[in-house]
Design a protein around this motif. Structure first.
Motif, PDB file in Angstrom:
ATOM      1  N   LEU A   1       9.681 -11.046   4.277  1.00  0.00           N
ATOM      2  CA  LEU A   1      10.349 -11.327   5.050  1.00  0.00           C
ATOM      3  C   LEU A   1      10.390 -10.474   6.042  1.00  0.00           C
ATOM      4  O   LEU A   1       9.694  -9.982   7.226  1.00  0.00           O
ATOM      5  CB  LEU A   1      11.403 -12.236   5.220  1.00  0.00           C
ATOM      6  N   ALA A   2      11.009  -9.001   5.621  1.00  0.00           N
ATOM      7  CA  ALA A   2      11.526  -8.002   6.189  1.00  0.00           C
ATOM      8  C   ALA A   2      10.162  -7.442   6.693  1.00  0.00           C
ATOM      9  O   ALA A   2       9.700  -6.957   7.405  1.00  0.00           O
ATOM     10  CB  ALA A   2      12.310  -7.363   4.347  1.00  0.00           C
ATOM     11  N   ARG A   3       9.621  -6.935   5.207  1.00  0.00           N
ATOM     12  CA  ARG A   3       7.747  -6.129   5.514  1.00  0.00           C
ATOM     13  C   ARG A   3       7.397  -7.067   6.865  1.00  0.00           C
ATOM     14  O   ARG A   3       7.265  -5.975   7.962  1.00  0.00           O
ATOM     15  CB  ARG A   3       7.186  -6.496   4.750  1.00  0.00           C
ATOM     16  N   ILE A   4       7.111  -8.208   7.182  1.00  0.00           N
ATOM     17  CA  ILE A   4       7.054  -8.605   8.195  1.00  0.00           C
ATOM     18  C   ILE A   4       7.766  -8.137   9.781  1.00  0.00           C
ATOM     19  O   ILE A   4       6.462  -8.432  10.323  1.00  0.00           O
ATOM     20  CB  ILE A   4       6.345 -10.640   8.415  1.00  0.00           C
ATOM     21  N   GLU A   5       8.516  -8.247   9.354  1.00  0.00           N
ATOM     22  CA  GLU A   5       9.891  -7.965  10.419  1.00  0.00           C
ATOM     23  C   GLU A   5       9.752  -6.047  10.541  1.00  0.00           C
ATOM     24  O   GLU A   5       9.141  -5.822  12.375  1.00  0.00           O
ATOM     25  CB  GLU A   5      11.580  -8.583  10.220  1.00  0.00           C
ATOM     26  N   SER A   6       9.147  -5.717   9.736  1.00  0.00           N
ATOM     27  CA  SER A   6       8.715  -4.172  10.449  1.00  0.00           C
ATOM     28  C   SER A   6       8.010  -4.158  10.516  1.00  0.00           C
ATOM     29  O   SER A   6       6.926  -3.213  11.019  1.00  0.00           O
ATOM     30  CB  SER A   6       9.611  -3.790   9.013  1.00  0.00           C
ATOM     31  N   GLY A   7       6.334  -5.383  10.912  1.00  0.00           N
ATOM     32  CA  GLY A   7       5.495  -5.068  11.143  1.00  0.00           C
ATOM     33  C   GLY A   7       4.154  -4.635   9.902  1.00  0.00           C
ATOM     34  O   GLY A   7       3.045  -4.573  10.394  1.00  0.00           O
ATOM     35  N   ASP A   8       5.092  -5.006   8.533  1.00  0.00           N
ATOM     36  CA  ASP A   8       3.546  -3.991   7.430  1.00  0.00           C
ATOM     37  C   ASP A   8       3.240  -5.501   7.056  1.00  0.00           C
ATOM     38  O   ASP A   8       4.385  -5.063   6.006  1.00  0.00           O
ATOM     39  CB  ASP A   8       4.662  -3.810   6.777  1.00  0.00           C
ATOM     40  N   GLN A   9       2.254  -5.696   7.735  1.00  0.00           N
ATOM     41  CA  GLN A   9       1.645  -6.821   7.049  1.00  0.00           C
ATOM     42  C   GLN A   9       0.579  -7.161   5.945  1.00  0.00           C
ATOM     43  O   GLN A   9       0.601  -7.768   4.993  1.00  0.00           O
ATOM     44  CB  GLN A   9       0.695  -7.582   8.040  1.00  0.00           C
ATOM     45  N   ALA A  10       0.743  -5.482   6.057  1.00  0.00           N
ATOM     46  CA  ALA A  10      -0.432  -5.811   4.776  1.00  0.00           C
ATOM     47  C   ALA A  10       0.373  -5.451   3.255  1.00  0.00           C
ATOM     48  O   ALA A  10       0.006  -5.887   2.060  1.00  0.00           O
ATOM     49  CB  ALA A  10      -0.939  -4.433   4.733  1.00  0.00           C
TER      50      ALA A  10
END
Lengths: 280, 317, 273
Positions: free
Chosen positions: A235-244
C-alpha cells in the motif's frame, strides 16, 4: 458411497447437451477473465517489467524483506494457534451441550461479518493507549498477532465442524469396545479423520493472515521494520508511486495465495481417496 | 464366558427402552435377541457391551460384576450393523486394532491378523481400504476385528441388516459355522424371526423393553407364552378366540363342531408346499399351508367353499 | 439416543468449555462491548451528528450502491458457475475452481493494485480509457470491479455442495415429463438450491459491506465522492475524530450482527431443506 461420489462421477451429459455446456462455460470464463484473470495478468506482467533482476532487487530490499518476514512469521504463528484453539472450539460446539451454545456458534462468524477496519479500531480501543483493561500493545508486533488472531478465528472452526459432525460415532465406539482409551481413540480414530479439515482451515487462515490489511492499518502503526506487514508495504509503495516495487511484493503474496488454494484442493482429493468405492 | 443380566432398566428422556430386563446367556451359546424396532434389543446389547450405562440393575460377565465397567475393560467384541469400519486404515490395520492398542508385539499381531483373515476368507485383501470392499466383505472384516483380541463375548447388532438377501443368508450360515469353530459366547440382535430361528440356540423375544419369552426356537414356536410371541415367531390365524398356525389348519369335508366356513381365494404352489389364501365367513383372512400331496388329495380349487378347523389351537388368557 | 460419552470426565469437559469461552470473550465479545461504550461516551447527540454529516451519509449511500450492484452480479455468476461445475463435464475444472476460490486467499491490496495496473493511466487499458473519456479508477466502476473480485466465490461455494447432494434425478424426472431446459431450471433446480443461494448472498453482501483494502487503492478516497463507509472510518480516525470513527463503526457493527443473525437463520434452513 454418498451422493457426492455419485454426482462427482460422470454427470448426465445427455441432460444438458454440449451447447449448454459451451454457453455456460463461455459466460463463466468471460466473467472470470474480466474480474479475476486480466487483473492478475496485468499484475504479473508489471512485476516482470524490470526483468528477473529488477524483481529480485525489490523483493530482497531490507524493508520489503522485513515486511515479508513479519507477514509470514505472524501468519504462521496465528494459523497454528488458531488451528489448535479452533479445533478445540469445534469439538466443544459439536460434542458438548450447554445453554447458549447456539449463541456461541453464531458469534464465531463475527470476524467474517465485521468489516476489518472496524475490527482494527475496536482492538485498538481495547488493547491500545486508552485500554479499559490496562493492556497497551498498540504499534507493537503483539498488536499485529492479536489482530490476525481475531480475523482468522473462524476459519479452522468452520472447516473442522462439518467433518466432526459427519464423523461416524460408531467408529469411536468400535475403538472403545476393542480396548482403546479415550485418548487413544482420539489419536488413532478421530484425529486422522478430521485432519484434512484442520489442514484446510489452517491453510486458509494462513492465507488470510498474510494478506490482511484492514485490521492492521490502524493498530499496527505500520512502522517499517517493526510492525509493517507485506500488505501495508505494498500500500505504501502504491501511494508513493512505486508501482513496480509494489507489484513485485504483491506477486509474492499472489503466489502464496495460489499455492494455498492448490494445496487445499490437493487435500480434498487426498481425503476422497478413502471414500473411493472400487468394487472388486 | 457367561452373561447374566439382572433387572436392568434404561430410560432415554421419557422413553423407556428397557424395563426390568433379566436374561441368562450360558457360556458358549448362540443367543438371539429378537423383537420389533423399539423393543429395546439393541439397547440391551449395548448395555452388555458397556456402550450404554444401565439406570438400574446389574450386568455380570463370567461371574464378575461389570455394570460400572468401561467398554474397553469388558473384553467384549462388538459388531455394528453398518460395520463402523475405520475407513482411514487398511483392512489389516482394522483387524489389528484391538491388539495394537494393547501394544502387543508386531510379530504376534501379524500372525493373528493372518490367522483371522484366513478364517473370514479375506486373505489377500489385507492391503485394501474398507471402501474398496463389498458390504459382505466389510462385515466379515468387522467380525475378524472384533475377534482379534480374543474377547470372551461376541455381540452383534443386526449384523446383516445392511446387506442384500442373498449375502445375508450366506453370512448367516457362515456365522453358524464360525460359532462352531471359535465357540465364543455370542449374542446377536435381529428383527428377522427367520434369521433367529435359523441360527440361534436360544432366543429372547423382546417387546416394549421387556423380555416376553426365552427359549429354544422349537419351544417358542410350539409353546409360545403369549399372543405376541406366537404372532412374532411364525404366522398365525385367528379362529374365534384361538390362534392356529397355517400348517395346523385342517380341511374337513363336512361341517363339524368348531369348523368354520371359508372361501378359497387363491392357491399358490411353492415347490414343496402350497399356500392357500382363504376368507372366512365373517370376513377374516386365513392362510393355510399344506404339502403338495395333501393339496392334490383334497382337490381344492379356487372359489370353492370349504370347511376348516384347527388341528391344534392355542388360546391365551 | 446416545450419551455424551465422548466427554466423559466432567472436569475435562468443563476445562475445555472454559478455555473456549474465555478465548471467545477476550477476542470477540469484549471488543464489541467497547465500541458501544465509546460511541455514546458523550451522549447520543454528538454521535448522531457525527453520523449525519453529508460526507458520512454519502459514504453510507455509496457502500450500499456498490453492494447493490455487486451482489446480484456475483449471485448470477455463482449460480451459473455452480451449475457448470456440478452438472457439466469439461476439462480444466480444477483450474476453474482455483480461480473461483482465489479471492478467498488473496490479499485485497493485491486485488486493488492489479486493477490499478490494468485500468490506470500507464495500465493496459489506460490509453483506451482516456481516449474514450471513461473513468474506471477513482470512480464507481473501479470500486465495483474491486468489490466484485473480493466477493466472487461465496454464492458459488454454497451452491456447489448443495447441487452435488441433491443430484440430478429430479431434473431427469422433469425432463421425462416434458419440461425443457429453462423450465427445469426455473421450476426444479433453482427452488432446490434457494436456501444455499440466500446464504451465499448474505455472505457476499457482508463481504461487500466490509471491503476496505482493494477499494482503498482504486477509489482515491475522495470525500463525498468515492469514499465508502469503511474508508470513512479510516479517514475519521486519521483526522483524530475518534467519536465519528466509532459512530460509523457502530453502525457497521450492528449491520454485522444482522448479518450474523441472517447467517444463523438461513444456515439452519439450508441444512434442514
Amino acid at each position: 458411497m454418498t451422493a457426492v461420489d455419485v454426482a462427482s462421477r460422470a454427470p448426465a451429459q445427455g441432460l444438458r447437451g454440449e451447447r449448454a455446456t459451451a454457453l455456460s462455460l463461455g459466460v463463466v470464463v468471460g466473467y472470470l477473465s474480466v474480474v479475476v484473470a486480466l487483473p492478475m495478468a496485468a499484475l504479473v506482467s508489471a512485476s516482470a517489467a524490470d526483468g528477473w533482476s529488477g524483481f529480485r532487487e525489490v523483493v530482497t530490499s531490507p524493508q520489503a524483506t522485513a515486511a515479508l518476514q513479519l507477514s509470514f512469521g505472524a501468519a504462521l504463528a496465528v494459523a497454528l494457534v488458531n488451528g489448535l484453539i479452533g479445533t478445540l472450539i469445534a469439538w466443544v460446539l459439536v460434542r458438548d451441550e450447554f445453554r447458549g451454545k447456539r449463541l456461541v456458534d453464531a458469534v464465531i462468524d463475527l470476524p467474517f461479518a465485521l468489516p476489518t477496519i472496524v475490527a482494527g479500531l475496536v482492538l485498538l480501543a481495547l488493547y491500545g493507549p486508552a485500554s479499559p483493561v490496562g493492556v497497551d500493545v498498540a504499534f507493537t508486533r503483539t498488536a499485529v498477532v492479536l489482530a490476525l488472531l481475531f480475523v482468522t478465528l473462524p476459519f479452522v472452526v468452520r472447516t473442522v465442524q462439518p467433518v466432526l459432525r459427519e464423523l461416524d460415532r460408531e467408529m469411536e465406539e468400535a475403538a472403545r469396545s476393542l480396548g482403546a482409551s479415550g485418548l487413544a481413540t482420539f489419536r488413532r480414530i478421530v484425529l486422522p479423520n478430521i485432519l484434512p479439515g484442520i489442514l484446510s482451515g489452517v491453510a486458509l487462515a494462513f492465507a488470510r493472515a498474510i494478506g490482511e490489511i484492514g485490521a492492521l492499518v490502524v493498530i499496527s502503526g505500520s512502522l517499517p521494520f517493526r510492525t509493517e506487514v507485506a500488505s501495508v508495504y505494498v500500500l505504501a509503495r502504491i501511494e508513493s508511486g512505486d508501482q513496480a516495487g509494489a507489484a513485485a511484493v504483491a506477486v509474492v503474496l499472489l503466489a502464496v495465495s495460489f499455492l494455498v488454494i492448490l494445496g487445499i484442493g490437493a487435500v480434498r482429493r487426498l481425503t476422497t481417496r478413502h471414500e473411493a468405492a472400487v468394487r472388486p | 464366558m457367561s452373561i447374566v443380566v439382572r433387572n436392568v432398566s434404561k430410560r432415554f428422556g421419557d422413553f423407556v427402552a428397557l424395563d426390568g430386563v433379566s436374561l441368562e446367556v450360558p457360556g458358549g451359546s448362540l443367543t438371539a435377541l429378537l423383537g420389533p424396532s423399539g423393543s429395546g434389543k439393541s439397547t440391551l446389547l449395548r448395555v452388555i457391551a458397556g456402550l450404554e450405562r444401565a439406570d438400574e440393575g446389574d450386568v455380570v460377565l463370567s461371574g464378575e460384576h461389570a455394570t460400572a465397567l468401561a467398554p474397553q475393560k469388558r473384553n467384549v467384541g462388538f459388531v455394528f450393523q453398518h460395520y463402523a469400519a475405520f475407513k482411514h486404515m487398511t483392512v489389516r490395520d482394522n483387524v489389528a486394532f484391538g491388539l495394537t492398542v494393547r501394544r502387543r508385539p508386531k510379530s504376534e499381531i501379524r500372525t493373528r491378523v493372518d490367522e483371522l483373515l484366513r478364517l473370514v476368507q479375506l486373505e489377500g485383501l489385507g492391503g485394501r481400504y474398507p471402501a474398496q470392499l463389498s458390504g459382505g466383505q466389510r462385515q466379515r472384516m468387522a467380525l475378524a476385528r472384533a475377534l482379534a483380541p480374543k474377547p470372551q463375548v461376541l455381540l452383534l447388532d443386526e449384523p446383516f441388516g445392511a446387506l442384500d438377501a442373498r449375502v445375508r443368508s450366506e453370512l448367516r450360515d457362515w456365522l453358524l459355522r464360525l460359532h462352531v469353530e471359535v465357540h465364543v459366547t455370542t449374542v446377536f440382535v435381529t428383527h428377522d424371526q427367520e434369521e433367529a430361528m435359523d441360527v440361534a440356540d436360544q432366543i429372547a423375544v423382546m417387546n416394549h423393553g421387556r423380555v416376553e419369552q426365552v427359549g429354544s426356537p422349537t419351544e417358542l414356536y410350539d409353546r409360545p407364552a403369549n399372543e405376541f410371541v406366537l404372532r412374532f415367531v411364525g404366522d398365525a390365524n385367528r379362529l374365534g378366540t384361538s390362534w392356529v398356525r397355517p400348517h395346523e389348519l385342517a380341511f374337513v369335508h363336512e361341517p363339524e363342531a368348531g369348523a368354520v366356513e371359508a372361501l378359497v381365494e387363491r392357491i399358490t404352489p411353492r415347490g414343496f408346499d402350497a399356500r392357500v389364501d382363504l376368507v372366512a365367513a365373517d370376513g377374516t383372512p386365513l392362510v393355510a399351508q399344506l404339502t403338495r400331496e395333501r393339496l392334490d388329495l383334497l382337490e381344492l380349487e379356487e372359489r370353492q367353499i370349504v370347511w376348516v378347523r384347527a388341528a391344534r389351537q392355542r388360546t391365551f388368557a | 439416543m446416545r450419551n455424551v460419552t465422548t466427554l466423559e470426565r466432567s472436569a475435562g469437559r468443563h476445562a475445555l468449555r472454559g478455555i473456549a469461552l474465555v478465548y471467545l470473550v477476550a477476542v470477540l465479545v469484549g471488543p464489541l462491548a467497547l465500541v458501544f461504550g465509546r460511541t455514546f461516551e458523550d451522549g447520543v447527540a454528538p454521535a448522531w451528528n457525527a453520523l449525519t454529516t453529508p460526507e458520512t451519509l454519502h459514504a453510507f449511500r455509496l457502500t450500499l450502491v456498490v453492494t447493490a450492484i455487486a451482489v446480484p452480479l456475483n449471485t448470477v455468476f455463482g449460480v451459473v458457475c455452480g451449475l457448470l461445475i456440478v452438472r457439466h463435464r469439461f476439462s480444466g475444472k480444477g483450474f476453474l475452481n482455483a480461480f473461483v476460490d482465489l479471492p478467498l486467499a488473496l490479499s485485497p491490496v493485491v486485488v486493488g493494485l492489479s486493477l490499478f495496473l490494468l485500468y490506470g493511466r500507464e495500465g493496459w487499458f489506460g490509453a483506451w480509457l482516456e481516449r474514450h473519456d471513461v473513468q474506471v479508477l477513482f470512480a464507481l466502476p473501479g470500486m465495483v470491479l474491486a468489490t466484485l473480485f473480493v466477493s466472487l466465490p461465496f454464492v458459488c461455494r454454497e451452491v456447489v455442495p448443495t447441487l452435488r447432494e441433491i443430484g440430478d434425478e429430479q431434473e431427469q424426472a422433469a425432463r421425462t415429463l416434458g419440461a425443457n431446459g429453462l423450465q427445469t431450471l426455473r421450476r426444479i433446480t433453482l427452488p432446490a438450491i434457494r436456501w444455499a443461494i440466500v446464504y451465499g448472498v448474505v455472505l457476499t453482501a457482508a463481504r461487500c459491506l466490509g471491503e476496505y483494502g482493494a477499494v482503498a487503492i482504486v477509489s482515491g478516497r475522495v470525500q463525498g465522492q468515492t469514499e465508502t463507509a469503511t474508508l470513512r472510518v479510516d479517514e475519521r480516525y486519521d483526522s483524530f475524530d475518534l467519536r465519528g470513527a466509532y459512530a460509523i463503526s457502530l453502525v457497521l457493527a450492528l449491520l454485522a450482527v444482522l448479518v450474523l443473525i441472517a447467517m444463523t437463520v438461513f444456515q439452519r434452513r439450508e441444512e434442514t431443506a
